[in-house]
Motif scaffolding. Structure first.
Motif, PDB file in Angstrom:
ATOM      1  N   UNK A 856      -0.277  23.904  27.618  1.00  0.00           N
ATOM      2  CA  UNK A 856       0.627  24.241  26.516  1.00  0.00           C
ATOM      3  C   UNK A 856       1.345  25.578  26.739  1.00  0.00           C
ATOM      4  N   UNK A 857       0.792  26.418  27.604  1.00  0.00           N
ATOM      5  CA  UNK A 857       1.472  27.692  27.896  1.00  0.00           C
ATOM      6  C   UNK A 857       2.823  27.432  28.552  1.00  0.00           C
ATOM      7  N   UNK A 858       2.993  26.225  29.124  1.00  0.00           N
ATOM      8  CA  UNK A 858       4.245  25.914  29.824  1.00  0.00           C
ATOM      9  C   UNK A 858       5.240  25.180  28.939  1.00  0.00           C
ATOM     10  N   UNK A 859       4.903  24.953  27.646  1.00  0.00           N
ATOM     11  CA  UNK A 859       5.858  24.203  26.814  1.00  0.00           C
ATOM     12  C   UNK A 859       7.124  25.030  26.595  1.00  0.00           C
ATOM     13  N   UNK A 860       8.220  24.319  26.363  1.00  0.00           N
ATOM     14  CA  UNK A 860       9.508  24.994  26.225  1.00  0.00           C
ATOM     15  C   UNK A 860       9.561  25.774  24.909  1.00  0.00           C
ATOM     16  N   UNK A 861      10.187  26.944  24.981  1.00  0.00           N
ATOM     17  CA  UNK A 861      10.237  27.839  23.817  1.00  0.00           C
ATOM     18  C   UNK A 861      10.893  27.209  22.608  1.00  0.00           C
TER      19      UNK A 861
END
Length: 1402
Positions: A856-861
């Motif tokens: 989830x740290x890589x989900x788009x802002x």
């Protein structure tokens, strides 16, 4: 006072210097002593005092508390906080969520999104929250005084002394009158007769101090000295007296004498009597104001006031009756509060005010109303058969409007379709029966009542929204007509300027045939554009008009080509080359007001301003395609689920499957099955004139193109739950445009021929496909076509399919999803999918769940912001169901990541809205789930461990407010929903939670005290957030436990800390002491042993004893810390004094404690401040207010003084201004050590200590010598010196600066003014002689510090000019001419200057 004896010159060498082995090393030695002292400071801290067990004390003393007449100052109210539900307010008449959506939804993510948009707001309300901020945020704060009462002082009179008295009187704006009167002989021994009257010119003037004189002259030249004056200050009444002479009146004076005056006429007499009575009334009111300022306004003081009125009755009978009512009114009004005169109280400072938090709401960019009025071409005629009717365009045209942004090279809005054709022209088209509005969403019957199909058929007005306005945004109109042939052929008649009716008739004939035969097919025709904005602020360019109508180029149709054309729009030489069609498009733009009526959103849901009247035109909102960047993204609040489909191009020049495939039309359908007889879904938004929703849509046709391009946009309302069978089906037709009459019957049968099929499954890996797709075309459409799969080596799975051109990807198509219930983000999707499988992680494998959490740290802002409430709710749910610490910690890390991202994008307000309105703790089931507050506290502790990742811990510190706010809300909801609020405080939360809170406080402290240099923002924020959390814990938890946490916090600081740490500590104390129930927390009640009958009998604490600090924990701690801070350098002292003073101002203005008895009780908590000030009396004892000497002639040469051997630290007393002030401070600093020692572990300086901590400074103002003070100390109030303000320490002896002194004196005066008489007398009885001397020294300093220095002084001070030298006249008392009503001078009312100049600009 006598000066101490001066020493002979031999003694001028100081003992300290003589004791050195060689001269010149004094500075070196002082430096080394100072370093030893500083080093030792870190080793010892002031003793911490254990707080009382608050909960037990209030139980034990219950009877005493309940019998206290001011019990509301001792008890927290029962209804201190409660949870509330606030109905979610939207813009719409009904919910945006389709009626059947919740039943249809199967995926966890869709369900949670719907729940988010359906849920109401959950609040925790604190009843007295308005009292929990700074004094400036108090409710019902009395309006600021406009002006103080007017006084004129001698010091100001000097400035004006050259002015003529008359002009002075008129300047003051007072009452003036002059005229001829007859004056009777004033000698009371001779009776007054007619003859004794002399004619004199009388002139009434107001003097500088506000009093009035009646001067009389022989003639009208009043510039001369008057022959005499009557002082109206001494006049008791004016009455008519006709005994001796007509029109006479008598002025009765205070000394029983009287003046007899007479006028020429009755009118003049009455005018004089009225004027003089008016002046007497003013004098009386001023006297009463004085009297009122001297007395209390409380009820228990009522007799005094009544006595004063009856006293006035005896000597002022004429006025007493008329003013009695006014006096009763005055009694009820409060005096001017002392702190109103404090400049700090008048400053507007909103730095500590919390930002206003609003619930999530739909937000738009700049909204533009587009009104479509008319489209007319030069080629016109009457289209009716009988040629009766208006002249119109000769064929139907269709306009499509959309916005293009050439700066970012993208289309930024959906299409808005308009039909501006005249009714008679619309008749040319074959009529289509409009069907009811039952599209993809099941609209409720109520909605169908509001929205009439007929009213929606021909929209004329659209509302566009632009989030980032700038001048390079264009409104583009594309114009189409019914398919007839090539664009060039169709446009040719419209490009000629000769208006020929023959041409018009010919075109009309062809058009009628085309409309009958090919009415459903369109062809591109023309385009036009205009700019929208003048600038980047969103100001509309209303003067701009649409460009000429340019013919469409069949090779430049796509949106990409349109952007290239617009890039040249401002280059006339480029635009001049484009072929122009003669016509005019009339479309106006305007701003949209907030109460704009009758419009529907992009899903056709009417807003609240909607009126069911069918005559009102409906306005349609057009969807904006907001850029996918976090800062422009808003958290979604409504249900919206649209798919936009864009067929781009078809490459058919190499196909061999079909004989004819030139005029190619594409039919788009949305299907949920690939079975043979399956129907397409009725969910495609229709065009004007047709049904609202249709089953299919056609793209515009290009004549004789084998590789056509398309620009059409098809808008689809998607079903709530998508599955694998949902797909788009494209069917290709060859349309025969040839309309020759040969073999007419045969030809007419074949208007279109199918030339291929293509399909696009909507889901891939559970997500909607949105990238550009290149797909093959098949010549047939067998049942089950979606199941076809290539297996390689010429083999396949599924039905037999005949591919066109060897299954090359011939069709290019793209889709754009605008949905608030589906996400494009893979990590997001995977996480929710895994949660659904494992019931939010309750049955999850720890390692698996951690993997999904980490991703989830890589989900788009922008996705994270859009679905912010939904993702946070899910993370908190997983947190309470986690069975392993690793999962809980990783959940918290993701939350930290989300919170940090929001802050970094400047979207902190969304987080505040979430915590305040959206966050709702899961229902607590003891056996199954845990509470958010406990789990979050534990995982925060883990993340703050020194061994943990420092980047994550720094983010947690920096944005800690969010986590503490969630803890607070979770605690509140837990207590109320589980009915624990009725339990005793110490039973509300389990021991495990108490332990978790204590651990997180202890874990946080090293970060705050050690990271303030490397990461100042993080440590400052963490300090403030912790203070807010601790403050709020008083509302929910065991208050004794919270006191212990405050002690844990304070124990991490030490004397001699860097300035930043002092700032942190006092910020913490400021926040905590601002608790709305700060007074009850301090228990202002007697704690004596045995039964105390009356409050007056109790043993009041005038010193900071251990007992006082235990029983009144917060105030004791604050006063101890202020006392400690006074020994630090100036910046620290200012911070500490500011916190104390602002707290006292708050008490003074708090309307819950407005009465005198309340204020007196509050004052008992601050009595130890007297001791604190007396310990520092010599540092406060500064009589010279001016930055330049008021009387330079009185300086005395400074000499050294004899000192007892007890105290080797010596400071010469500065009695004048011979030494430069900065040098003076340096001397003090170097000799007495700026960092004062707080330790008894350094033998080198043990001789410094002394029973009287003030002994380090000899005062020339006090007659007491040092040994006398020490002997007196034994019977003083401060019997436990070790527990006094400062413990065994050396008091610094550098003078405080003026702003510090004034602030401390204001605090002193407030307590003195508020305390009861009994408390003051008790203090005077118990204080030692030296303490009493110091007490009155401080009072005397007040007179000097707050004396009024005159307007000229203030003006020069503001301008930074040099000193004023003037005689030492009375600068405190106003001028008084015999004034009987004058009471003691009022410190609060200082001159005729506005409040902004109060106290010589403190």
């Amino acid at each position: 006072m006598s000066q101490p004896p001066l020493l002979p010159s031999s003694a001028e060498t100081r003992k300290f210097t003589r004791a050195l082995s060689k001269p010149g090393t004094a500075a070196e030695l002082r430096q080394s002593v100072s370093e030893v002292v500083r080093g030792s400071v870190l080793l010892a801290k002031p003793k911490l005092i254990e707080p009382l067990d608050y909960e037990n004390v209030i139980v034990q003393k219950k009877t005493q508390i309940l019998n206290d007449c001011l019990r509301e100052m001792l008890l927290f109210p029962y209804d201190d906080f409660q949870t509330a539900i606030l109905r979610r307010q939207g813009r719409y008449v009904c919910s945006t969520i389709p009626a059947n959506a919740q039943q249809e939804a199967q995926s966890l993510f869709v369900t949670e999104c719907i729940k988010t948009y359906n849920s109401d707001w959950h609040l925790v309300n604190y009843k007295y929250e308005d009292y929990s901020g700074e004094f400036r945020q108090l409710p019902n704060k009395v309006a600021k005084l406009d002006k103080l009462p007017v006084h004129v002082y001698e010091v100001d009179e000097e400035v004006d002394k050259d002015e003529d008295a008359a002009s002075l009187g008129s300047q003051k704006g007072g009452i003036t009158k002059h005229g001829w009167l007859y004056k009777g002989n004033m000698n009371s021994a001779i009776s007054v007769t007619m003859r004794s009257f002399k004619r004199r010119f009388f002139h009434l003037i107001q003097l500088g101090d506000g009093s009035y004189n009646l001067n009389f002259y022989k003639d009208e030249k009043i510039s001369k000295e008057p022959k005499g004056s009557i002082f109206l200050d001494s006049c008791m009444g004016v009455v008519q007296n006709n005994k001796v002479r007509r029109f006479a009146f008598e002025l009765k004076m205070q000394d029983k004498s009287s003046y007899l005056l007479a006028a020429d006429t009755e009118a003049e007499m009455e005018e004089w009597i009225t004027t003089l009575n008016k002046i007497l009334q003013l004098n009386f009111e001023a006297a009463m104001q004085e009297k009122r300022n001297g007395d209390s306004h409380e009820d228990d003081e009522q007799s005094k006031i009544e006595g004063s009125v009856s006293g006035l009755d005896s000597y002022l009978p004429e006025l007493a009756k008329s003013t009695r009512e006014a006096e009763i009114k005055l009694k009820s009004e409060s005096r001017v509060k002392l702190f109103y005169l404090d400049p700090d109280a008048q400053k507007l400072d909103f730095s500590s005010a919390e930002p206003e938090v609003k619930p999530f709401e739909e937000k738009f960019g700049k909204r533009i109303l587009v009104k479509c009025n008319d489209l007319s071409f030069n080629l016109q005629c009457c289209v009716a058969e009988n040629e009766e009717g208006p002249t119109t365009n000769v064929e139907p045209f269709f306009v499509t409007l959309s916005l293009f942004d050439i700066k970012y090279n993208r289309k930024i809005s959906a299409d808005f379709h308009v039909d501006l054709n005249h009714f008679s022209v619309r008749q040319m088209l074959a009529t289509t029966s409009p069907s009811l509005m039952n599209g993809g969403r099941q609209s409720s019957p109520a909605l169908q009542d509001i929205l009439h199909e007929a009213a929606m058929q021909y929209p004329k007005q659209g509302i566009f929204s632009v989030t980032c306005p700038h001048p390079d945004i264009f409104l583009v109109a594309r114009i189409e007509k019914v398919l007839q042939g090539s664009i060039t052929h169709g446009a040719e008649p419209y490009m000629k300027s000769s208006d020929s009716s023959k041409v018009a008739q010919k075109v009309l004939k062809n058009a009628k045939q085309a409309c009958q035969r090919l009415g459903q097919y369109r062809m591109p025709f023309a385009w036009a554009a205009r700019t929208l904005f003048k600038d980047a602020s969103g100001n509309l360019d209303k003067n701009a008009r649409f460009s000429a109508l340019y013919k469409q180029d069949s090779n430049k149709l796509s949106n990409e080509d349109m952007l290239k054309l617009l890039a040249d729009f401002r280059k006339p030489e480029k635009m001049a080359k484009l072929p122009v069609i003669l016509g005019n498009l009339d479309i106006t733009i305007d701003s949209v007001s907030s109460d704009f009526p009758n419009y529907v959103n992009s899903s056709y849901i009417p807003t609240k301003q909607f009126e069911t009247c069918t005559k009102m035109p409906i306005t349609f909102e057009v969807e904006e395609f907001v850029p996918c960047i976090p800062k422009h993204t808003q958290p979604y609040t409504i249900y919206n689920h649209h798919l936009y489909v864009y067929p781009k191009s078809l490459k058919y020049d190499s196909q061999k499957s079909f004989a004819k495939a030139r005029n190619i039309a594409i039919c788009i359908e949305f299907k949920d099955s690939d079975e043979e007889d399956s129907q397409p879904l009725k969910c495609i938004y229709g065009r004007p004139g047709g049904p609202v929703f249709t089953r299919s849509a056609f793209a515009a046709v290009l004549h004789h193109h084998q590789n056509p391009e398309f620009y059409d946009e098809i808008k689809i309302e998607l079903p709530t739950q998508l599955h694998e069978k949902h797909h788009l089906l494209f069917t290709f037709f060859h349309v025969s445009c040839d309309n020759s009459s040969k073999g007419s019957t045969k030809k007419k049968d074949v208007v279109e021929t199918q030339v291929g099929y293509s399909w696009l499954p909507l889901l891939k890996d559970g997500r909607v496909v949105t990238s550009e797709q290149h797909i093959p075309v098949s010549a047939n459409l067998p049942s089950g076509y979606l199941g076809y799969q290539e297996l390689g080596m010429g083999r396949h799975y599924g039905p037999e399919i005949k591919w066109v051109d060897g299954s090359k990807p011939l069709l290019k198509v793209s889709t754009h999803l605008v949905s608030t219930v589906y996400t494009q983000d893979q990590h997001f999707h995977n996480f929710f999918q895994y949660c659904q499988k494992t019931e939010s992680g309750a049955q999850a494998l720890g390692s698996e769940l951690v993997k999904y959490l980490k991703s989830l740290h890589a989900m788009e802002g922008h996705v994270m912001i859009a679905f912010l409430p939904t993702i946070l709710n899910q993370l908190f749910r997983v947190l309470t169901r986690a069975t392993q610490e690793e999962v809980a910690v990783n959940v918290t890390r993701v939350i930290i990541h989300v919170v940090a991202q929001c802050h970094e994008e400047g979207l902190e307000s969304h987080l505040r809205s979430y915590v305040k309105y959206a966050y709702k703790a899961e229902p607590y089931i003891a056996s199954e789930y845990k509470t958010v507050h406990e789990e979050l506290t534990k995982s925060m502790t883990t993340i703050l461990k020194p061994s943990a990742d420092f980047l994550t811990s720094n983010k947690l510190l920096k944005y800690s407010w969010f986590f503490f706010e969630v803890l607070i809300k979770s605690m509140a909801q837990h207590l109320i929903e589980n009915s624990k609020v009725k339990l005793l405080r110490n039973q509300r939360f389990p021991a495990s939670y108490h332990h978790a809170v204590e651990t997180v406080v202890n874990m946080l402290m090293p970060h705050i005290t050690q990271k303030f240099r490397d990461n100042p923002e993080a440590s400052k924020n963490a300090n403030h957030s912790l203070a807010v959390f601790i403050k709020r814990c008083f509302t929910f938890m065991d208050r004794g436990f919270v006191f212990k946490q405050i002690n844990n916090y304070i124990s991490c600081f030490a004397p001699g800390d860097p300035k930043t740490l002092f700032e942190y500590k006092f910020e913490f104390l400021r926040v905590v002491c601002n608790h709305e129930h700060y007074i009850p927390l301090n228990l202002p009640m007697p704690f004596g042993k045995g039964r105390i009958q009356r409050y007056q009998d109790l043993q009041l604490d005038y010193a900071l004893t251990d007992e006082f600090c235990r029983n009144h924990f917060l105030v004791g701690l604050l006063l101890r810390e202020v006392g400690t801070a006074l020994q630090e350098f100036r910046e620290v002292r200012l911070i500490a004094i500011g916190v104390l003073k602002n707290l006292l101002i708050k008490h003074s203005f708090d309307d819950r404690y407005a009465s005198r008895s309340h204020q007196a009780r509050i004052a008992t908590l601050y009595l130890p401040l007297f001791g604190l000030l007396i310990e520092n009396v010599q540092r406060i004892n500064v009589r010279d207010v001016s930055p330049f000497p008021v009387n330079p002639g009185s300086t005395v040469k400074e000499e050294s003084l004899t000192l007892p051997a007890v105290n080797p630290i010596v400071t010469p007393q500065k009695s004048g201004s011979t030494l430069d002030a900065s040098l003076h401070k340096d001397l003090f600093g170097a000799i007495s050590g700026i960092a004062s020692p707080y330790t008894n572990s350094t033998p080198n300086i043990s001789s410094v200590r002394n029973a009287d901590s003030r002994g380090s400074l000899i005062s020339t103002d006090s007659g007491n010598s040092l040994p006398e003070r020490n002997s007196e100390k034994s019977n003083s109030l401060d019997k436990h010196q070790q527990s006094g303000t400062l413990g065994n320490s050396v008091v610094r002896c550098d003078k405080l600066d003026q702003s510090e002194i004034k602030s401390l004196l204001m605090c002193f005066l407030y307590i003195l003014k508020s305390m009861s008489d009994d408390a003051l007398f008790t203090y005077w009885n118990k204080a030692s002689a030296s303490e009493l001397m110091d007490f009155f020294t401080i009072l005397e300093v007040c007179l000097h510090q707050f004396q009024y220095m005159g307007k000229r002084y203030i003006a020069r001070n503001q301008e930074g000019l040099g000193p004023i030298v003037h005689d030492r006249k009375s600068q405190t008392l106003p001028v008084s001419r015999n004034r009987t009503g004058m009471m003691h001078a009022r410190l609060q009312q200082l001159g005729s200057l506005d409040n902004s100049l109060t106290f010589n600009h403190m």
